[in-house]
Structures are given as C-alpha cells and as structure tokens.
Scaffold this motif. Structure first.
Motif, short mmCIF file in Angstrom:
data_model
loop_
_atom_site.label_atom_id
_atom_site.label_comp_id
_atom_site.label_asym_id
_atom_site.label_seq_id
_atom_site.Cartn_x
_atom_site.Cartn_y
_atom_site.Cartn_z
N SER A 68 0.86 -1.18 0.00
CA SER A 68 0.00 0.00 0.00
C SER A 68 0.90 1.23 0.00
CB SER A 68 -0.93 -0.07 1.22
OG SER A 68 -1.72 1.08 1.35
N SER A 69 0.59 2.24 0.80
CA SER A 69 1.38 3.47 0.79
C SER A 69 0.95 4.36 1.96
CB SER A 69 1.12 4.22 -0.52
OG SER A 69 1.67 5.52 -0.48
N VAL A 70 1.84 5.29 2.34
CA VAL A 70 1.45 6.34 3.29
C VAL A 70 0.28 7.13 2.70
CG1 VAL A 70 2.25 8.58 4.12
CG2 VAL A 70 3.64 6.56 4.54
N ALA A 71 0.20 7.17 1.35
CA ALA A 71 -0.91 7.88 0.67
C ALA A 71 -2.26 7.27 1.01
CB ALA A 71 -0.70 7.87 -0.85
N SER A 72 -2.28 6.07 1.61
CA SER A 72 -3.56 5.46 2.00
C SER A 72 -4.12 6.12 3.25
CB SER A 72 -3.40 3.96 2.23
OG SER A 72 -2.70 3.70 3.43
N PHE A 73 -3.32 7.00 3.87
CA PHE A 73 -3.81 7.68 5.06
C PHE A 73 -4.19 9.13 4.77
CE2 PHE A 73 -1.07 4.27 6.57
CZ PHE A 73 -1.89 3.68 7.54
N ALA B 187 -6.95 6.40 -3.17
CA ALA B 187 -8.11 5.51 -3.00
C ALA B 187 -7.72 4.05 -3.20
CB ALA B 187 -9.21 5.90 -4.00
N SER B 188 -6.86 3.81 -4.19
CA SER B 188 -6.46 2.42 -4.45
C SER B 188 -5.67 1.86 -3.27
CB SER B 188 -5.62 2.33 -5.74
OG SER B 188 -4.34 2.94 -5.58
N LYS B 189 -4.84 2.70 -2.68
CA LYS B 189 -3.99 2.22 -1.58
C LYS B 189 -4.79 2.05 -0.29
CE LYS B 189 -0.23 1.85 -4.01
NZ LYS B 189 0.30 0.50 -4.32
N ILE B 190 -5.83 2.89 -0.10
CA ILE B 190 -6.74 2.68 1.04
C ILE B 190 -7.48 1.37 0.84
CG2 ILE B 190 -8.87 3.47 2.18
CD1 ILE B 190 -7.99 6.35 1.34
N ALA B 191 -7.97 1.16 -0.38
CA ALA B 191 -8.78 -0.05 -0.66
C ALA B 191 -8.00 -1.30 -0.29
CB ALA B 191 -9.18 -0.07 -2.14
N ILE B 192 -6.74 -1.39 -0.70
CA ILE B 192 -6.02 -2.65 -0.44
C ILE B 192 -5.63 -2.77 1.03
CG2 ILE B 192 -5.31 -3.01 -2.83
CD1 ILE B 192 -2.44 -2.20 -1.96
N ARG B 193 -5.41 -1.62 1.69
CA ARG B 193 -5.05 -1.68 3.12
C ARG B 193 -6.25 -2.20 3.94
NH1 ARG B 193 -5.48 2.03 6.97
NH2 ARG B 193 -5.66 3.83 5.57
N VAL B 194 -7.44 -1.68 3.60
CA VAL B 194 -8.63 -2.09 4.35
C VAL B 194 -9.00 -3.54 4.00
CG1 VAL B 194 -11.08 -1.59 4.77
CG2 VAL B 194 -9.43 0.29 4.57
N MET B 195 -8.86 -3.88 2.73
CA MET B 195 -9.14 -5.27 2.32
C MET B 195 -8.21 -6.23 3.09
SD MET B 195 -9.75 -6.44 -1.56
CE MET B 195 -8.23 -5.73 -2.15
N ALA B 196 -6.95 -5.84 3.21
CA ALA B 196 -5.99 -6.69 3.92
C ALA B 196 -6.37 -6.82 5.39
CB ALA B 196 -4.58 -6.10 3.79
N ASP B 197 -6.89 -5.74 5.99
CA ASP B 197 -7.32 -5.81 7.41
C ASP B 197 -8.45 -6.83 7.55
OD1 ASP B 197 -5.46 -3.97 8.25
OD2 ASP B 197 -6.85 -2.27 8.22
N SER B 198 -9.34 -6.87 6.57
CA SER B 198 -10.43 -7.84 6.60
C SER B 198 -9.90 -9.26 6.37
CB SER B 198 -11.47 -7.47 5.53
OG SER B 198 -12.29 -8.58 5.26
N TRP B 199 -9.03 -9.42 5.38
CA TRP B 199 -8.48 -10.76 5.08
C TRP B 199 -7.72 -11.33 6.27
CZ3 TRP B 199 -5.93 -10.62 -0.48
CH2 TRP B 199 -6.93 -10.36 -1.43
N ARG B 200 -7.06 -10.43 7.03
CA ARG B 200 -6.29 -10.91 8.20
C ARG B 200 -7.22 -11.64 9.17
NH1 ARG B 200 -4.42 -6.33 9.54
NH2 ARG B 200 -2.66 -6.43 8.13
N LEU B 201 -8.42 -11.09 9.34
CA LEU B 201 -9.40 -11.72 10.24
C LEU B 201 -9.94 -13.01 9.61
CD1 LEU B 201 -11.29 -8.43 11.19
CD2 LEU B 201 -9.51 -9.59 12.51
N THR B 202 -10.22 -12.95 8.30
CA THR B 202 -10.79 -14.11 7.60
C THR B 202 -9.82 -15.29 7.57
OG1 THR B 202 -11.77 -12.48 6.10
CG2 THR B 202 -11.88 -14.79 5.41
N LEU B 203 -8.54 -14.99 7.36
CA LEU B 203 -7.56 -16.06 7.08
C LEU B 203 -6.75 -16.50 8.30
CD1 LEU B 203 -6.33 -14.71 3.60
CD2 LEU B 203 -8.02 -16.50 4.04
N HIS B 204 -7.02 -15.85 9.43
CA HIS B 204 -6.27 -16.16 10.66
C HIS B 204 -6.32 -17.66 10.98
CE1 HIS B 204 -4.72 -15.65 14.72
NE2 HIS B 204 -5.72 -16.40 15.14
N LYS B 205 -7.50 -18.26 10.79
CA LYS B 205 -7.64 -19.66 11.21
C LYS B 205 -6.83 -20.63 10.34
CE LYS B 205 -12.27 -20.35 9.09
NZ LYS B 205 -12.90 -19.03 9.12
N TYR B 206 -6.36 -20.17 9.21
CA TYR B 206 -5.51 -21.02 8.36
C TYR B 206 -4.02 -20.71 8.57
CZ TYR B 206 -10.06 -21.38 6.15
OH TYR B 206 -11.39 -21.55 5.93
#
Ligand SMILES: NC(=O)c1ccc[n+]([C@@H]2O[C@H](COP(=O)([O-])OP(=O)(O)OC[C@H]3O[C@@H](n4cnc5c(N)ncnc54)[C@H](OP(=O)(O)O)[C@@H]3O)[C@@H](O)[C@H]2O)c1
Length: 245
Positions: A138-143, A154-173
């Motif tokens: 991502s980038s500092v530009a995501s903030f 916007a693109s860098k915010i999108a992937i940062r937030v998506m990654a925050d969600s994936w971290r919760l989704t994929l933790h169990k694996y």
C-alpha cells in the motif's frame, strides 16, 4: 531448512527489483512477474548469481487469467508458497480535468484488481499448507487525500482495508497478512517528483520491508517521520494540503 518460496509482482524495477535481490541473497526460491520480460531476465540473472533459484513470468497484473497461470506455474514448479508480495503498482496523476476517466481507471484497476489478481490464487495452497504470508504494498498515501492523486490514494486505502479484513478471515488457516505502507522511496516511480520529503534509498526500504514481514507486523508504515506526520496531516487545512499538488 528448505529455502523460502517467494513470489513478487512488479519485480522489474524499484522496490520489487530490490526485494528480489535481498531475498535472493538469503537463498530464497523466487517467482518474479511484471510486463517487461527483458528487465525480468536481467534481474533474474543477477538473482541466480546471488544464489536464488529464480522463475520469471511476463504478466499484466490486471489480467486475472495470466496472473493465476503464473501463480499455478510457480506453485507446481517449487512445490508450495511461503510469501507473496503484491508490489506492482502505478502512481500517475488522475488526469481528470479533460473529462476522460482512462488514466484514473487504469490506476484503480492496476493497484486494486492487480493486487487481488496476484494474491488470491495463492490462498488455497496456503490454506492446505496451513501457513503463508500475503504482503500487499500500500502506501502512506492510504492515510491521506493527496491532491491530483485521488485514484492512487483511493487504491492504496482499498487494499489496506481489504488486507485488514483478510487478516481476520484467514487467521484460522495461519495465513499472515503484512501490509506495507512506504513514504517516499527512491525508485523510478518517484524520480520525477519535485517534493520527496524524508526520501529513503530503495535498499534501506527493502531491508525494513523484509524485517517487517519477518516480525509478522500487521501494517508497517515507514519512514518513522511519515508515521508521526500522518495524524498531523489529517488536521491541516485544505489550503495547505493543496501545496502538495
Ligand atoms: N516509490 C515510492 O515512493 C512508493 C511509496 C509508496 C508506495 N509505493 C508502492 O510500491 C510499489 C512499487 O513501486 P516502485 O516505487 O518500485 O515503482 P516502479 O519502480 O515504477 O515499479 C513498479 C513495478 O510495478 C510493475 N507494474 C506496473 N504496472 C503493472 C501491471 N499492469 N502489471 C504488472 N506489473 C506492473 C512495473 O513493471 P512493468 O512496467 O514491467 O510491468 C514495475 O516492476 C507500488 O505499488 C507503489 O505504489 C511506492
């Protein structure tokens, strides 16, 4: 111990290229992708000389089929995957004044869809292995909302937030997600920019990225001066922000 199997997109220049060298020196087995195959060939040769087995893939990050084929090919060649770094990205001006959305759409597509195209095909193998690390760049530009770079921010915010969600989704694996948020790094992307506060050499940036991944950081924002400045920039008036255009 088996060498780490690491796939890096956007490995034909800048951060991706130097990540490839850093991991090759550590003896990793590499998969490198980008559109410029001639650049990848030169970089792969250097990586092999540093000691890393290296496979290269010419693929456009926006092409879902090509990126999936590259992931499948790398996994079947090297028998699994340890780290995937979705680093390919573009940082152009939005170019919205003429009323044509071509440039901004290309930024959004490359920097968001390019990241999902790169990371998602590796998830089933990581799930089966019960380990793996996904690294969106991502980038500092995501903030911040950077003037003339709305698509980029916007693109860098999108992937940062998506990654925050994936971290919760994929933790169990047992899949780790480390999001990298650099400030200004000395690469071809920033070479033409007039103002590059706290500019960091690419070699230093790559050392810090490798260490953040190793330490299992969730979101790594650097250099530290930028990290400190983010909350301050959020409260400064638009008139001052326009000076960053
Ligand atoms: N430099 C900075 O200050 C900075 C700061 C924050 C974040 N970042 C992020 O760090 C990442 C790397 O940037 P960089 O500074 O190293 O830039 P760079 O030197 O311009 O490298 C960009 C890389 O992305 C690849 N790429 C671009 N579009 C692609 C596409 N459609 N398909 C496949 N590959 C594509 C390029 O390869 P080809 O052209 O050969 O395809 C190149 O290898 C980017 O995501 C950028 O947003 C950089």
């Amino acid at each position: 111990m088996m060498s780490k199997r690491i796939f890096i997109s956007g490995a034909s220049s800048g951060i991706g290229e130097f990540l490839a060298y850093a991991y090759a020196k550590l003896g990793a087995t590499l998969g490198l992708s980008a559109r410029r195959i001639d650049r990848l060939e030169v970089i792969a040769k250097a990586c092999r000389e540093f000691g890393g087995e290296t496979h290269i893939y010419q693929s456009d990050a926006k092409d879902r089929v090509a990126t999936k084929n590259a992931a499948d090919n790398f996994i079947s060649n090297v028998g699994g995957i340890d780290i995937v770094i979705a680093n390919a990205g573009i940082g152009n001006h939005d170019d919205i004044i003429q009323g044509d959305a071509t440039v901004i759409n290309d930024i959004l597509e490359t920097n968001i869809i390019g990241v999902t195209n790169t990371l998602v095909p590796f998830i089933p193998t990581m799930k089966k292995q019960k380990h793996g690390i996904l690294v969106p760049v991502s980038s500092v530009a995501s903030f911040l909302a950077v003037p003339y770079h709305g698509g980029y921010s916007a693109s860098k915010i999108a992937i940062r937030v998506m990654a925050d969600s994936w971290r919760l989704t994929l933790h169990k694996y047992n899949i780790q997600i480390t999001t990298i948020c650099p400030g200004f790094i000395e690469t071809p992307m920033t070479a033409e920019q007039k103002r590059r506060p706290f500019l960091m050499p690419v070699e230093t940036a790559v050392e810090k990225i490798v260490s953040a991944i190793d330490r299992g950081k969730k979101t790594f924002v650097f250099p530290w001066q930028m990290k400190v400045l983010i909350p301050v920039l959020k409260i400064i008036p638009d008139g001052l922000l326009r000076m960053f255009g």
